[in-house]
Design an enzyme around this catalytic site. Structure first.
Site, mmCIF file in Angstrom:
data_model
loop_
_atom_site.group_PDB
_atom_site.id
_atom_site.type_symbol
_atom_site.label_atom_id
_atom_site.label_comp_id
_atom_site.label_asym_id
_atom_site.label_seq_id
_atom_site.Cartn_x
_atom_site.Cartn_y
_atom_site.Cartn_z
ATOM 1 N N HIS A 1 -11.536 -4.093 5.662
ATOM 2 C CA HIS A 1 -10.238 -4.757 5.559
ATOM 3 C C HIS A 1 -10.463 -6.202 5.135
ATOM 4 O O HIS A 1 -11.108 -6.956 5.864
ATOM 5 C CB HIS A 1 -9.527 -4.783 6.922
ATOM 6 C CG HIS A 1 -9.379 -3.431 7.561
ATOM 7 N ND1 HIS A 1 -9.142 -3.269 8.909
ATOM 8 C CD2 HIS A 1 -9.423 -2.180 7.038
ATOM 9 C CE1 HIS A 1 -9.052 -1.983 9.179
ATOM 10 N NE2 HIS A 1 -9.234 -1.288 8.071
HETATM 11 C C1 LIG Z 1 -13.361 2.828 3.595
HETATM 12 C C2 LIG Z 1 -12.028 2.228 3.929
HETATM 13 C C3 LIG Z 1 -11.266 2.760 4.940
HETATM 14 C C4 LIG Z 1 -10.042 2.191 5.268
HETATM 15 N N1 LIG Z 1 -9.255 2.782 6.213
HETATM 16 C C5 LIG Z 1 -8.029 2.293 6.464
HETATM 17 C C6 LIG Z 1 -7.145 2.961 7.343
HETATM 18 O O1 LIG Z 1 -7.452 4.017 7.879
HETATM 19 N N2 LIG Z 1 -5.925 2.403 7.566
HETATM 20 C C7 LIG Z 1 -5.542 1.230 6.987
HETATM 21 O O2 LIG Z 1 -4.455 0.749 7.286
HETATM 22 N N3 LIG Z 1 -6.360 0.599 6.139
HETATM 23 C C8 LIG Z 1 -7.570 1.113 5.839
HETATM 24 N N4 LIG Z 1 -8.363 0.507 4.921
HETATM 25 C C9 LIG Z 1 -7.898 -0.725 4.298
HETATM 26 C C10 LIG Z 1 -6.774 -0.508 3.291
HETATM 27 O O3 LIG Z 1 -7.040 0.604 2.476
HETATM 28 C C11 LIG Z 1 -6.658 -1.771 2.479
HETATM 29 O O4 LIG Z 1 -6.423 -2.839 3.350
HETATM 30 C C12 LIG Z 1 -5.519 -1.695 1.477
HETATM 31 O O5 LIG Z 1 -5.721 -0.654 0.571
HETATM 32 C C13 LIG Z 1 -5.440 -3.011 0.737
HETATM 33 O O6 LIG Z 1 -4.368 -2.957 -0.149
HETATM 34 P P1 LIG Z 1 -4.291 -3.966 -1.352
HETATM 35 O O7 LIG Z 1 -3.055 -3.660 -2.103
HETATM 36 O O8 LIG Z 1 -4.500 -5.335 -0.834
HETATM 37 O O9 LIG Z 1 -5.574 -3.669 -2.250
HETATM 38 P P2 LIG Z 1 -6.223 -2.322 -2.720
HETATM 39 O O10 LIG Z 1 -5.584 -1.141 -2.108
HETATM 40 O O11 LIG Z 1 -7.680 -2.499 -2.528
HETATM 41 O O12 LIG Z 1 -5.896 -2.267 -4.278
HETATM 42 C C14 LIG Z 1 -6.345 -3.222 -5.192
HETATM 43 C C15 LIG Z 1 -6.536 -2.513 -6.519
HETATM 44 O O13 LIG Z 1 -6.571 -3.494 -7.548
HETATM 45 C C16 LIG Z 1 -7.532 -3.111 -8.501
HETATM 46 N N5 LIG Z 1 -7.935 -4.307 -9.221
HETATM 47 C C17 LIG Z 1 -8.668 -5.352 -8.735
HETATM 48 N N6 LIG Z 1 -8.804 -6.298 -9.694
HETATM 49 C C18 LIG Z 1 -8.151 -5.840 -10.781
HETATM 50 C C19 LIG Z 1 -7.933 -6.380 -12.081
HETATM 51 N N7 LIG Z 1 -8.397 -7.583 -12.441
HETATM 52 N N8 LIG Z 1 -7.224 -5.632 -12.976
HETATM 53 C C20 LIG Z 1 -6.737 -4.407 -12.627
HETATM 54 N N9 LIG Z 1 -6.914 -3.867 -11.404
HETATM 55 C C21 LIG Z 1 -7.606 -4.575 -10.485
HETATM 56 C C22 LIG Z 1 -8.637 -2.491 -7.679
HETATM 57 O O14 LIG Z 1 -9.438 -1.663 -8.465
HETATM 58 C C23 LIG Z 1 -7.848 -1.756 -6.611
HETATM 59 O O15 LIG Z 1 -7.605 -0.414 -6.970
HETATM 60 C C24 LIG Z 1 -9.585 1.053 4.571
HETATM 61 C C25 LIG Z 1 -10.342 0.527 3.546
HETATM 62 C C26 LIG Z 1 -11.555 1.105 3.207
HETATM 63 C C27 LIG Z 1 -12.364 0.512 2.103
#
Ligand SMILES: Cc1cc2nc3c(=O)[nH]c(=O)nc-3n(C[C@H](O)[C@H](O)[C@H](O)COP(=O)(O)OP(=O)(O)OC[C@H]3O[C@@H](n4cnc5c(N)ncnc54)[C@H](O)[C@@H]3O)c2cc1C
Length: 818
Positions: free
Chosen positions: A748
């Site tokens: 996270h």
């Molecule tokens: C192994 C694991 C298990 C987890 N388990 C849980 C759980 O059970 N419950 C929970 O609540 N949370 C969990 N989390 C955390 C949760 O998934 C994340 O906190 C959440 O997905 C974050 O959301 P976000 O929108 O910030 O970013 P993300 O979901 O990480 O999405 C960001 C996306 O942006 C893309 N990106 C980045 N830079 C660029 C760019 N320059 N151009 C185009 N695309 C780009 C990336 O490739 C990525 O796909 C887990 C995380 C992991 C890694």
């Protein structure tokens, strides 16, 4: 205009090496069948990494790999050491003991990874140390008198030192006062085990899995693949037909290609086809570039127009994209990761990390103290996460509204947002059957009278699957790619562009305005190994690249707010384990068929040291998904024999962890350069958590317990007296966690562009808009004002939902102006 014509500028050549290429079992990339790479086909081609280490460096690396994993004589009765082995297990276990890392080809693969795949800022140190160890003088400096011999030239280089002495040397390095040596040891150990246990042959098997009681990819999935039509190999002609069918939007085989296939546009096609596809979706496309402030060298080939561009398709970005498209706006989603349809998942640890995790899962803080995992695929983290779907705790909403002056978190809108996102994800709390780790956590808590509750999940009660960290094979886990992005596609107003990385937000100063206005984004993608650039012109731009990616993109786009990139929280996690033998006894528990890597990944949690009644700055206790690669890199290495024994107990070793709501913070400079300083209070909270975890494991009936501290002390609970147990728990949980003592994990990341009431203390305003640029919004975990203390998916989606409402207002205003 086709490729190669005017305006099609090559940015960088790909890998034109003439050195020997190495075939890596877990470096296969999928060749897509729907619209191109990663689209949904099952044919795999092997991608080779070129090993640029010198033969002398390779000698040193090979000796190091074999130091950690040498060939040793199997125990006299290998079955005694093996867990879950049948009578054939004898041979498998013997082979496992007898096979060294070099016999399995690990060092060569590792050389390729070090040369090409790793991006850590201290990588040069690793290469330099290998070079030192390849020389006698260098070995003398690093190993001291342990490298002396009685024969001329009296000083040996590392590879010439006998195994036993090499083991003593690496043990000493791991405790060295020089952090560089500790980092070096940890890195080589980590990579050696990761490669050894994740490498697969052409049949997608690893020859040592049987010895450690691991089934490999979900057997249910394997069987269904074999029996269903989706297992058939798609011929080139068929693939072509399908691609054409997709281009016409008529190919409907969702079971094979997933619910998004009609909304994916793959930039690997010739640009005239891409622009035709975009046109069919209703996006005007100009083949001549307009005069934007993109880098000169990257002359764009296409300019696409839309109402909103969402950068990043993860938990936050997916919500905004779905909401805007459903409201009738034309939305494009850029995702730098690829798309893996359900049927196209490998459920293999190595290939999954390569294809679906940020930087192939090889991200660590600059000092190597913390391993950082984040998703990078269509759906982002929500595609590979562990399904826990916990609402923002009340104490956090109070803190954010009262202490951080963010009324949003005390508003009806936010409550509505929580309801809406939970409903869309099908969040529910029932569990039909509990898996190994969670059953241990629940039983231990019950025995001790600790609080334990069901974790709400975005999957149904019968979702007994331990492989969801590699994508969900049947779409039961309702990640973004199964929900909000489906809304986008079904609305007919949006499309997703996988394999496209945003490189700069475009902006201009409109007359009469005090700040710039965002006008879109420049992005790059690879075509035939060559990077090309296109631009998207949009009325609003939403950055949702995750807490590691967003600050990097904003800074690269010229934003200067000092909060961008700072205040990065990681929810540091420290683990302990307990071994539950499966030797037949009348009261065997967990049942013999239960394996550590199976079952719902997170179904139970304890807040016994969570401090939820007050500030929430404590630690929650939960369970991880650890397949052999991750398991082996976290387990402390004290000797080669101990490690081999430990691995044979893999399938019956439960892991629990403490996750701290961290006060400590760091900086995200690039997605591969992260600094982080753990606060004393966080360390104390993790220690309190570990103490409880050790007690829970013992109370649940573990025979042996231990932590991940590098000392690797263990206790046989059944043979220990009350005093010995108490002493062990107190001593082991009090050991340092900071620095390189105990491997810390983070799944996270949050806070690196935090939301706040003014630009001095925050990067975005309460509407999610950046203070510096009009029409530029952030919708991911980077906007969290502080660490959250529980799993962040529901919270990031709820905030993104609120931000989407602000974006809708802005779009309406723009519409009414024209
Ligand atoms: C192994 C694991 C298990 C987890 N388990 C849980 C759980 O059970 N419950 C929970 O609540 N949370 C969990 N989390 C955390 C949760 O998934 C994340 O906190 C959440 O997905 C974050 O959301 P976000 O929108 O910030 O970013 P993300 O979901 O990480 O999405 C960001 C996306 O942006 C893309 N990106 C980045 N830079 C660029 C760019 N320059 N151009 C185009 N695309 C780009 C990336 O490739 C990525 O796909 C887990 C995380 C992991 C890694």
């Amino acid at each position: 205009m086709g490729r190669g014509e005017k305006g099609d500028v090559k940015l960088r050549g790909d890998h034109d090496h003439d050195t020997v290429a190495i075939e890596l079992g877990h470096d296969e990339k999928l060749v897509g069948s729907v619209g191109g790479e990663g689209g949904g086909g099952r044919e795999r081609r092997r991608v080779s990494y070129v090993n640029s280490l010198s033969p002398r460096q390779m000698d040193a690396l090979t000796a190091l790999c074999d130091t950690f994993l040498p060939s040793i004589a199997p125990p006299r009765h290998p079955l005694d050491a093996a867990s879950g082995s049948d009578s054939d297990g004898n041979e498998d276990v013997a082979k496992f003991y007898e096979t060294s890392a070099s016999m399995a080809g690990t060092p060569e693969k590792l050389g390729g990874i070090i040369s090409e795949r790793m991006k850590h800022p201290k990588l040069w140190l690793l290469r330099l140390t290998l070079w030192f160890l390849s020389t006698c003088i260098g070995t003398l400096i690093l190993c001291g008198r342990k490298c002396l011999s009685s024969h001329f030239p009296y000083v040996q280089c590392f590879s010439e030192i006998p195994q036993q002495r090499r083991e003593e040397i690496v043990r000493r390095w791991s405790r060295s006062v020089f952090p560089v040596l500790q980092m070096f040891t940890r890195t080589v150990k980590l990579l050696t085990f990761l490669v050894f246990f994740t490498q697969v042959d052409e049949k997608d098997r690893n020859e040592f899995w049987k010895a450690i009681g691991y089934a490999g990819p979900d057997p249910e999935f394997e069987n269904s693949k074999k029996s269903k039509h989706m297992s058939r190999q798609i011929s080139a002609d068929e693939q072509q037909d399908q691609e054409q069918a997709t281009a016409k939007n008529v190919y409907e085989d969702e079971a094979v290609f997933g619910p998004l296939h009609r909304g994916l546009i793959h930039m690997v096609h010739p640009l005239d086809i891409v622009s035709k596809n975009l046109g069919q979706f209703g996006f005007p496309v100009l083949l001549c570039p307009s005069n934007h402030n993109v880098r000169k060298r990257s002359f764009p080939s296409l300019s696409i127009q839309c109402d909103a561009v969402v950068i990043g398709s993860g938990a936050g970005g997916g919500v905004v994209a779905g909401v805007l498209a459903k409201a009738g706006y034309k939305v494009l989603v850029l995702e730098k990761g690829s798309y893996s349809a359900r049927s196209n998942l490998s459920l293999l640890e190595g290939p999954t990390m390569d294809q679906m995790y940020l930087s192939s899962g090889l991200v660590a803080t600059d000092d190597m103290s913390t391993l950082v995992l984040a998703g990078s695929t269509v759906g982002g983290g929500s595609t590979i996460n562990w399904s826990a779907s916990i609402r923002t705790p009340q104490h956090v909403m109070n803190e954010w509204s009262n202490e951080y002056d963010l009324e949003l978190f005390d508003s009806k809108l936010y409550q509505e947002a929580l309801d809406v996102v939970c409903k869309r994800m099908g969040v529910q709390s029932a569990i039909s059957e509990e898996g190994f780790n969670n059953a241990v956590l629940r039983k231990g808590c019950h025995e001790l009278g600790y609080p334990v509750s069901n974790i709400p999940r975005n999957s149904p009660p019968d979702h007994y699957c331990g492989w969801c960290c590699m994508g969900c094979k049947d779409g039961k886990k309702q990640g973004t790619a199964e929900t909000w992005l489906v809304d986008l596609v079904e609305s007919g107003n949006g499309a997703i562009l996988p394999g496209c990385e945003a490189i700069k937000v475009l902006h201009t100063r409109q007359s009469g305005r005090e700040r710039d206005t965002a006008t879109g984004v420049a992005f790059e993608f690879k075509h035939n190994g060559v990077k090309e650039v296109c631009i998207i012109e949009s009325k609003v731009t939403i950055v949702a690249c995750g807490a590691l990616g967003t600050p990097v993109l904003l800074k690269r786009s010229g934003l200067e707010n000092p909060n961008i990139g700072k205040n990065l929280h990681l929810h540091p996690v420290a683990m302990a384990w307990g071994y539950f033998p499966d030797t037949e006894t009348a009261d065997l528990w967990p049942e013999k068929e239960k394996k550590s890597y199976e079952g719902g990944i997170m179904t139970a949690m304890s807040t016994v040291v969570g401090d939820f009644d007050r500030s929430g700055y404590g630690a929650v206790i939960q369970t991880p998904a650890l397949h052999p690669g991750m398991f082996s890199i976290l387990m402390p290495w004290t000797s080669s024999l101990d490690m081999k024994e430990r691995m044979t107990k893999f399938s019956r070793t439960a892991h629990l962890f403490a996750l701290a709501r961290d006060k400590g913070s760091g900086t995200a400079t690039s997605s591969t350069s992260i600094s982080y300083k753990m606060d004393d209070i966080d360390e104390q909270n993790l220690q309190k958590g570990l103490e409880k975890v050790l007690r829970i494991l013992a109370a649940a009936g573990a025979e042996e317990i231990g932590t991940h501290h590098k000392g690797g002390k263990t206790l046989n609970v059944k043979q220990a007296s009350y005093h010995e147990f108490e002493r062990f728990v107190k001593e082991e949980s009090a050991r340092p966690i900071k620095g390189l003592s105990t491997p810390i994990c983070s799944a996270h990341q949050m806070g690196s562009c935090r939301m706040g009431p003014n630009p001095r203390s925050s990067a975005v305003n309460p509407m999610g808009e950046t203070w510096e640029m009009e029409g530029l919004y952030v919708a991911d975990t980077s906007v969290f004002p502080t660490a959250l203390g529980v799993n962040p998916m529901v919270t990031v989606q709820a905030i993104a939902y609120c931000t989407a409402q602000s974006v809708l207002e802005a779009l309406k205003r723009k519409k009414s102006r024209h």
